[in-house]
Design an enzyme around this catalytic site. Structure first.
Site, short mmCIF file in Angstrom:
data_model
loop_
_atom_site.label_atom_id
_atom_site.label_comp_id
_atom_site.label_asym_id
_atom_site.label_seq_id
_atom_site.Cartn_x
_atom_site.Cartn_y
_atom_site.Cartn_z
N LYS A 68 25.14 28.99 40.50
CA LYS A 68 24.30 28.21 41.41
C LYS A 68 24.40 28.80 42.81
CE LYS A 68 23.70 23.32 42.84
NZ LYS A 68 24.19 21.93 42.67
N SER A 71 20.77 18.47 41.32
CA SER A 71 20.36 19.63 42.08
C SER A 71 20.65 20.96 41.40
CB SER A 71 21.06 19.62 43.44
OG SER A 71 22.45 19.80 43.29
N SER A 102 24.70 16.08 39.83
CA SER A 102 23.90 17.32 39.79
C SER A 102 24.26 18.30 38.69
CB SER A 102 23.99 18.03 41.13
OG SER A 102 23.12 17.39 42.03
#
Ligand code: GLN
Length: 482
Positions: free
Chosen positions: A76, A151, A175
């Site tokens: 990420k 997210s 997330s």
């Protein structure tokens, strides 16, 4: 082609049936073909990837390979990584190439894992749909009209699309678990403090934890083994004996008590989510697990408590982006004051600005007691709820989200609606507990639906085993989009 689980990829490498370079090239070719439509990866660097793969092959050749040497992984964009643009999907950090590497990433690189690229996310991890990214939305690989969740939506999407065997995400209020659920993969948020936050861009420091996202619970356990470590550079990192998170896989479920909170089974949930839950309950009962009723009375209040506290922490954490030291700086300004304000006005997107303003407001002298302090008290009550519930059961089962993945654009104009969709994930972060989500079926229109398991502190191995037992007796986690 690239449908390997992490375990399968590791086994092929150990058996020397494939080299790390061949494996990386297979994934890079698939990424080149499919990522433009998906927008799951936002930064790729073939030379760096292949250099890491060559180093892994050299290590395998000398007989020095670890369990995951040569296995590709995606990170990420929230994790700082030397030599890679680490932008947290924000214009503010669009020019930031990190001079250091996050501990969890470094731990995986020390194992010899190979970086495939950096995945899209909501800007500064604020969002539930991946639509707040400076680099544009990620599509759900099961249906491009839908969001992948957020997210960590880029990480979930690339694993689901089989463009990486596994990825790292971060979870401040769901997330990892919510996008895993929306994309049909498995993800775990560890107990707060089990993995280091050093080098992970801070959103709300007392909530943020990194975690693995992969096809299976077994893969998550292998990744967590490599990620977890005490880190003196993170003052909230826990100093504990090294754990083997695979140790309980294959424990029988006979006699295990699964708590079903009545607040998690109400009318908030879509019919698809209710069906998925019932399917998992049937499977667990067949294996001898016992279902017990529990209650988590503060569930609804956890939403305002979470958004007050995380916004307060975000407003503090994001004050460092001032155009002085690194990141974006406005080209036009008169004096210093205007340099700050133009920089921040240009560099942050509107959701991030909303959080900074809420956070500044609730921390202000006149409102501190009414909002911030009140929310801290609620945080304690939420944590107490879980302790009471967990006295009557080993683990808690519930939804990861009230619905399957919504359509792109359907929530983004209504922040309150978006915040309410986090109802099942955020209480866990208020309490600092470990929790995971795992695939549990499909909606009537073919989108994946996951369920969530929540455990007491340090119960990761138990959670992973229960998920593993479900996966040994079902095939939802093996399904991939066309
Ligand atoms: N949707 C939640 C938020 O926007 C959770 C985000 C996260 O876990 N990073 O804060």
């Amino acid at each position: 082609m690239t449908s390997y689980t992490l375990k399968q990829a590791a086994d092929l490498l150990h058996a020397k049936k494939i080299s790390a370079v061949e494996l990386a090239n297979e994934y890079l070719a698939a990424i080149e073909a499919k990522n433009p439509a998906l927008n799951g990866y936002i930064t790729l660097n073939k030379e760096l990837t292949l250099a890491e793969a060559q180093a892994a092959d050299a290590r395998i050749a000398t007989g020095n390979a670890g369990a995951l040497t040569g296995v590709p992984v995606a990170f990420k964009d929230i994790f700082c990584q030397t030599g890679w643009k680490s932008a947290c999907s924000s214009k503010m950090l669009d020019n930031f190439v990190s001079p250091y590497t996050a501990t969890v990433v470094q731990n995986l690189l020390n194992e010899g894992m190979v970086t495939l690229g950096r995945t899209n996310m909501d800007e500064f991890a604020m969002g539930s749909t991946n639509e707040t990214s400076f680099y544009g939305a990620t599509k759900n690989p099961w249906n491009p009209e839908h969001v992948p969740g957020g997210s960590s939506g880029g990480s979930a999407a690339v694993v689901a699309a089989r463009l990486a065997p596994a990825a790292l995400g971060s979870d401040t209020g769901g997330s990892i678990r919510q996008p895993a659920s929306h994309c049909g993969i498995t993800g775990i948020k560890p107990t707060y403090g089990v993995v280091s936050r050093f080098g992970m861009v801070a959103y709300a420091s007392s909530f943020d934890q990194a975690g693995p996202m992969a096809q299976t619970a077994e893969d998550c356990a292998l990744l967590l083994n490599a990620m977890a470590s005490f880190d003196e550079r993170d003052s909230t990192s826990l100093e504990r004996a090294k754990e083997d998170y695979t140790r309980d896989l294959n424990q029988p479920l006979k006699g295990i008590k699964i708590g079903l909170p009545k607040e998690y089974f109400g009318s908030h949930n879509s019919a698809d989510v209710q069906t998925a839950l019932q399917q998992v309950i049937v499977l667990l009962k067949q294996q001898g697990a016992e279902m017990v009723d529990v209650t988590l009375p503060q569930t609804e209040l956890s939403i305002p408590a979470y958004y007050v506290l995380t916004s307060a922490e975000a407003s503090t954490n994001l004050s460092r982006y001032d155009g002085v030291r690194y990141g974006h700086r406005a080209a036009q300004f008169g004096d210093l004051e205007e340099m700050y304000s133009n920089t921040r006005a240009e560099g942050f997107g509107s959701e991030v600005k909303r959080r900074i303003m809420i956070g500044t407001y609730v921390l202000s002298h006149g409102y501190y007691d009414a909002y911030y302090l009140k929310a801290q008290k609620l945080r304690r009550l939420v944590a107490n709820d879980f302790q009471t519930a967990l006295q009557g059961c080993d683990l808690i089962l519930g939804p990861a989200a009230p619905t399957a993945a919504p359509k792109l654009g359907s929530n983004i104009q209504d922040p309150v609606q978006m915040y309410l969709s986090d109802i099942y994930t955020i209480a866990v972060n208020l309490a600092g507990l470990p929790a995971m989500s795992l695939p549990a079926g499909f909606s009537s229109d073919g989108l994946p639906v996951g369920v969530q398991l929540i455990g007491n502190y340090f119960s990761e191995a138990k959670l992973l085993n229960v998920a593993h037992q479900v996966q040994q007796n079902s095939d939802w986690h093996l399904k991939a989009p066309e």
